[in-house]
Design an enzyme around this catalytic site. Structure first.
Site, PDB file in Angstrom:
ATOM      1  CE  LYS A 127      -4.468   0.928   0.077  1.00 49.35           C
ATOM      2  NZ  LYS A 127      -5.627   0.166  -0.396  1.00 49.35           N
ATOM      3  CG  ASP A 167      -7.270   3.429  -0.645  1.00 51.07           C
ATOM      4  OD1 ASP A 167      -7.729   2.288  -0.534  1.00 51.07           O
ATOM      5  OD2 ASP A 167      -7.332   4.257   0.292  1.00 51.07           O
TER       6      ASP A 167
END
Ligand code: NDP
Length: 447
Positions: A127, A167
């Site tokens: 991430k 995201d």
């Protein structure tokens, strides 16, 4: 409660990653599920696979300098945490939000390992992001920021190395600017290096819709397992971004009504069901606020400022905004108002207290690792199409997504059964996700 063999590890993680509270929370949540696995398979502890899983393979933190429209130099902080590549190239989104710091990126990266494993696809976990707030910034400013971000990050990426996606705060616009800069620096049209691309330049149909649709497909599987359906159900969705919009759309396609959704300024109630076309117009085209939706809908909808959407009574709750948005009070309010199913479209939106309250009250709870895995699964489908220079139709891709969610649902239930916790989706998701990645790590040796 943690198994006696795992308590020390958790304390070590908390000590070595001081102040990263969201990361601690996500590690604790997974370790809590692993007790029965450790009893059955002591080799995972003996070989230190669990300890290795808690330590990212690589953490990158970098300066992102850029110039705003007033000619002022701005400095942000960029992150990429490459957590685990036992199953495939690092894979996971980028978040641009002012709250981003290492602890958030690490919690998201840690979750991503197990989620990606659960999909059954060849993708590792990662991430990244930055403490940059795209809200209120011009397109030019967002472009300059993305170019500066990629000017540092590109050296760590590659279709066989690390493949980011979107995201919070990173949608197709941002992916476009990031991809453009990657292409310019490397002189390569390497489609497989980013997912969430536009469909005219290497993207996959259904990727935009995938996380929201997938979450709703997961709930549909839960309903079907109880011989029930969405018909006549009232749902509430938090957020009004990418995941929320397409969750709303799919609930209504399947016969339910979403009567409320939100953003960080408040929520709207629309008793006839949210008008998805208007919601897309407000959020995707105008980049407006949810209050604008109520205004444009006239008398049909009302806006409630600065309050929590979870006070609206519903049968099904789909938190699709951000981490820890449902705590004890919100969970109590949902339970008191008769909510029967909570499925996480967002990552870790429910706190441990809320999850315990749902379990005690008999509310079915689907964790994000399983329920929102349709997004990354469709990213993997995008990678497959890029690798074969092919593109599939919307119907074909959506059918694959639906099958993937069906398989994830069944894998959660069968694993929960196998480990003596029937119906427990948290245990099923954590254990099934863990075992696949842990076995790969054992096979690959101490690396
Ligand atoms: P978007 O940026 O498109 O939308 C986020 C939404 O959540 C906005 O409505 C935003 O409101 C709201 N929100 C964000 N932060 C906060 C906050 N601190 N307080 C209140 N509201 C907030 O993001 P996505 O829809 O892509 O992501 C939403 C969630 O889903 C995240 O948890 C993400 O990690 C998760 N997820 C996303 C995937 C994807 O494919 N996009 C895949 C899997 C999970 P506002 O505009 O007011 O900030």
């Amino acid at each position: 409660m943690l198994h006696e063999k795992l308590g020390g590890l958790y304390e070590e993680v908390a000590r070595r990653n001081a102040g990263e509270t969201e990361f601690h929370q996500s590690v604790y949540e997974v370790l809590t599920s692993l007790g029965p696995v450790v009893d059955k398979h002591p080799e995972y502890v003996d070989s230190e696979v669990i300890r290795r899983l808690c330590e990212p393979e690589r953490q990158i933190i970098f300066r992102v300098p850029w110039v705003d429209d007033n000619g002022t130099v701005q400095i942000n902080r960029g992150f990429r945490v490459e957590f685990n590549s036992a199953l495939g190239p690092f894979k996971g989104g980028l978040r641009f939000h002012p709250s981003v710091y290492l602890g958030i990126v690490k919690f998201l990266g840690f979750e991503q390992i197990f989620k990606n494993s659960l999909t059954g696809m060849p993708i590792g976990g990662a991430k990244g992001g930055a403490d940059f707030d795209p809200k209120g910034r011009s397109d030019d400013e967002v472009m300059r920021f993305c170019q500066s971000f990629m000017t540092e990050l590109y050296r760590h990426l590659g279709e066989y190395t690390d493949v980011p996606a979107g995201d919070i705060g990173v949608g197709m616009r941002e992916i476009g600017y990031l991809f453009g800069q990657y292409k310019r620096i490397t002189n390569r049209y390497e489609s497989g290096v980013l997912t969430g691309k536009g469909t005219t330049w290497g993207g996959s149909l259904v990727r935009t819709e995938a996380t929201g649709y997938g979450t709703v497909y997961f709930v549909n599987e839960i309903l079907k397992s109880h011989n029930d359906s969405f018909e006549g159900k009232r749902a509430v969705v938090s957020g009004s971004g990418n995941v929320a919009i397409y969750a709303v759309e799919k609930v209504q396609e399947l016969g339910g009504a979403v009567i409320a959704c939100s953003d960080s300024n408040g929520y709207v109630v629309d008793e006839k069901g949210i008008d998805v076309d208007l919601l897309k117009e407000v959020k995707e085209v105008r980049r407006g606020r949810i209050a604008d939706y109520a205004e444009m809908r006239g008398g049909a909808a009302s806006f409630v400022a600065d309050r929590n959407v979870w006070e609206v009574p519903c049968d099904i709750a789909l938190p699709c905004a951000t981490q820890n948005e449902i705590n004890g009070d919100e969970a109590r309010s949902l339970i008191t108002n008769g909510c029967r199913i909570v499925a996480e479209g967002a990552n870790m939106p429910c706190s441990p207290t809320a999850i315990k309250q749902f379990a005690d009250a008999g509310v079915t709870f689907a964790p994000g690792k399983a329920a929102n895995a349709g997004g990354v699964a469709t990213s993997a489908l995008e990678m497959q199409q890029n690798a074969s220079r092919d593109s599939w139709t919307f119907a074909e891709t959506e059918q694959r997504l639906e099958q993937i969610m069906h398989r994830i649902h069944n894998r959660c239930l069968s694993t929960a059964d196998e480990y003596g916790q029937p119906g427990n989706y948290v245990a099923g998701a954590n254990i099934a996700g863990f075992i696949r990645v842990a076995d790969a790590m054992l096979a690959l040796g101490v690396v």
